[in-house]
Design an enzyme around this catalytic site. Structure first.
Site, PDB file in Angstrom:
ATOM      1  N   ARG A  23     -20.928  20.035 -19.851  1.00  0.00           N
ATOM      2  CA  ARG A  23     -21.188  19.079 -18.634  1.00  0.00           C
ATOM      3  C   ARG A  23     -21.996  19.556 -17.653  1.00  0.00           C
ATOM      4  O   ARG A  23     -22.123  20.916 -17.255  1.00  0.00           O
ATOM      5  CB  ARG A  23     -19.845  18.439 -18.044  1.00  0.00           C
TER       6      ARG A  23
ATOM      7  N   CYS B 119      -7.792  24.184 -19.851  1.00  0.00           N
ATOM      8  CA  CYS B 119      -6.605  25.200 -19.191  1.00  0.00           C
ATOM      9  C   CYS B 119      -5.537  24.989 -20.091  1.00  0.00           C
ATOM     10  O   CYS B 119      -4.424  25.458 -19.722  1.00  0.00           O
ATOM     11  CB  CYS B 119      -6.191  24.604 -17.839  1.00  0.00           C
TER      12      CYS B 119
HETATM   13  O1  SAT Z   1     -16.514  18.559 -21.551  1.00  0.00           O
HETATM   14  S1  SAT Z   1     -16.099  17.298 -21.626  1.00  0.00           S
HETATM   15  O2  SAT Z   1     -16.125  16.551 -20.516  1.00  0.00           O
HETATM   16  O3  SAT Z   1     -16.612  16.464 -22.677  1.00  0.00           O
HETATM   17  C1  SAT Z   1     -14.393  17.431 -22.356  1.00  0.00           C
HETATM   18  C2  SAT Z   1     -13.615  18.077 -21.210  1.00  0.00           C
HETATM   19  O4  SAT Z   1     -14.090  18.892 -20.348  1.00  0.00           O
HETATM   20  O5  SAT Z   1     -12.502  17.873 -21.178  1.00  0.00           O
END
Ligand code: SAT
Ligand code: MN
Length: 579
Positions: free
Chosen positions: A69, A250
């Site tokens: 992300r 986590c």
């Molecule tokens: O990186 S994602 O948002 O697709 C999954 C997550 O961080 O829980």
């Protein structure tokens, strides 16, 4: 196509803007999926893995600059800047649309535009909400088919309900300088350009089910949270449900699918969800939770029969792997995988002589929840499951004890608001730095945190039957970096204490920060833990907590006038007790 005119119109507008070769309305059926897979095998965006050992499994290697992300490129576009709050990047909605439409202009030339109707939550649940994602990525379609209830049934519901969240997505050229994830909560819409990565591109997940839904939830009086949901079944067959918020990566997925160790024979954990919970208040004042998702988009490295046997088993078939390594026998491989030797890394390079991890630390599996042997039979119940306890947690090497219980709902909101954790690989940026991550929603709350805490606080005006709230920390370390608590399946002992508290059966000692287990009330039988270590796990250091509470106070102050007074009063009351 569709009988819903606003959907039809919007799809036409998007096609006019992006100029695809053709428009495909997704049905979600098997034949359609097979065709998409064929297409991706042909263009090289998917590789088929060993059919004998990993039936129906595929590997996707993403662009090397598109692996997580991108919080610095994620925006909340509300009319008033203050409505987005200091916790979000803000852009004026008009400017946001202009910027995005410039990027989308003609971007699907030569490509197919896929229209994906989807439902977040059991298709017949009044707590579920629908959306439509428009994308030019077959990889996104294939993943959305696993992660949501996608296709004809969702479209039928949209036509019945008349409302849906609009998400427009294009991978563009995957240029990090031309990448933005924009949310328009006032219009219930999303525009995402330039990334194919899960959280940026599977718009049902973080964009809809958290950022847009949290905004909508405040208006409608419910909560959209970054929480796993699990059922804890006792040897007597009584099941209690727990919703728990931890920052990304986590161990949420591991906790949601935990297999009780031998010492806890007779206990069982059922997974309702591993990432997102939508909580609605029932007529009885209890909170009922649904998991809006239908699959798991989990971190692969570290997944093994020891850390998460259910996850390890469920990804042996029907799985899309993204950015893992591969063996000579065409099997997926990752750090922590018990068998095999990687010969190709996540970049697609032969591994000989190369340094660094073979699988990307944020490599992912996408798999249907139905593959999970512990998938709760209640997960598809349209009424949701009644929540007994809300648990907040973080990765803290010191300060936070193994577990404590908040003294009241209001205090629990402070505990959630004060959450902090060491950062992980799920987002781009430095790893291992402590940052505030209230309710694990820092990257996901679609509006001003001050208003969000106010909304949380307001739940107690409407009910006397709210869940109890707790905080856990599995990650305490000593000065030699040894973990003090064994973790994994043994965490069940802590969950049992939590449920014991909910049933008024477990003992606790009151401290300034909340109720901690008495030494006898936490089952440590058979654990190799010295009395000193147990003492450290189940006590607080007043000096550290004075610092912690003043850091929380400063953090809360950064929200200025909009901060609910009640929250500051809670913080001050605890600070005073620590003096
Ligand atoms: O990186 S994602 O948002 O697709 C999954 C997550 O961080 O829980
Ligand atoms: Mn998450």
């Amino acid at each position: 196509m569709t009988s819903n005119t606003s959907l039809k119109q919007w799809v036409e507008e998007c096609a006019k803007l992006t100029q695809p070769n053709s428009v495909h309305w997704c049905t979600g059926n098997e034949a359609e999926n097979n065709e998409l897979v064929e297409l991706m095998l042909k263009d090289g965006s998917l590789t088929k893995l060993n059919e004998k050992t990993f039936p129906n499994c595929y590997l996707h290697l993403s662009d090397q600059q598109d692996v997580a992300r991108v919080e610095h490129l994620t925006f909340i576009c509300t009319s008033a800047e203050d409505d987005a709050g200091p916790n979000n990047h803000w852009m004026d909605p008009g400017a946001g649309h202009e910027k995005m439409d410039g990027l989308f202009d003609g971007c699907m030339k030569g490509r197919t535009m896929y229209v994906i109707p989807y439902c977040m939550g059991p298709i017949d649940s009044p707590l579920a909400r629908c959306g439509v994602e428009i994308t030019d990525s077959p990889y996104v379609v294939a993943n959305m088919r696993i992660m949501t209830r996608m296709g004809s049934d969702a479209l039928a519901r949209i036509e019945r309900d008349g409302t849906f969240v609009r998400g427009l997505h294009s991978t563009g050229e995957l240029d990090p300088d031309r990448r933005f994830i924009m949310h328009f909560p006032e219009e219930l819409s999303i525009k995402s350009f330039g990334s194919g990565y899960g959280g940026n591109a599977l718009l049902g997940k973080k964009c809809h089910a958290l950022r847009i839904a949290s905004y909508q939830a405040r208006q409608e009086g419910w909560l959209a949270e970054h929480m796993l949901i699990l059922g804890l079944e006792s040897p007597q067959g009584e099941t209690h449900y727990i919703a728990a918020a931890f920052p990304s990566a986590c161990g949420k997925t591991n906790l949601a699918m935990m297999v009780p160790p031998e010492s806890q024979a007779g206990w069982k954990i059922w997974t309702v969800g591993d990432d997102i919970a939508w909580l609605h208040m029932g007529d009885d004042g209890k909170l009922y939770a649904i998991n809006p998702e239908a699959g798991y988009f989990g971190v692969v490295p570290g997944t093994s029969p020891k850390t998460n046997p259910h996850a390890f088993n469920m990804i042996q078939k029907d799985t899309i792997f993204t950015n893992v390594a591969k063996t000579d026998s065409n099997e997926p491989w990752w750090e922590g995988c018990p068998d095999g030797t990687a010969t190709q890394n996540w970049k697609g390079d032969s591994i000989n002589g190369k340094r660094g991890p073979a699988a990307h630390p944020n490599s992912r599996f996408t798999v249907s929840a139905k593959n999970n042997p512990a998938y709760s039979p209640m997960a598809d119940d349209p009424r949701g499951v009644p929540i007994s306890a809300i648990v907040f947690g973080g990765r803290r090497r010191e300060t936070a004890p193994l577990v404590y219980e908040a003294k009241s709902w209001e205090h629990g909101v402070l505990v959630g608001a004060g959450m902090a954790s060491e950062t992980t690989a799920a987002a781009t940026g430095a790893v291992g730095v402590v940052r505030r991550d209230p309710m694990a929603m820092k990257p996901f709350c679609g509006y001003n945190f001050a208003d969000y805490w106010g909304h949380w606080l307001s739940m107690s005006d409407r009910s006397n039957a709210l869940p109890k709230m707790f905080h856990v920390n599995w990650f305490r370390q000593d000065s030699d970096d040894n973990f003090l608590w064994p973790g994994f399946g043994e965490n069940l002992r802590v969950l049992r204490w939590i449920i014991g508290r909910c049933k008024n059966e477990a003992d606790a000692v009151e401290t300034p920060i909340g109720f901690l287990p008495t030494k006898d009330s936490l089952d440590t039988e058979g654990l190799d833990i010295s009395p000193d270590v147990l003492d450290e796990l189940l006590s607080i250091d007043a000096g550290q907590w004075r610092d912690e509470m003043s850091a929380i106070g400063e953090y809360l102050d950064s929200y200025g006038e909009r901060l609910p007074a009640e929250l500051k009063e809670q913080q001050q009351a605890i600070s005073a007790l620590l003096k």
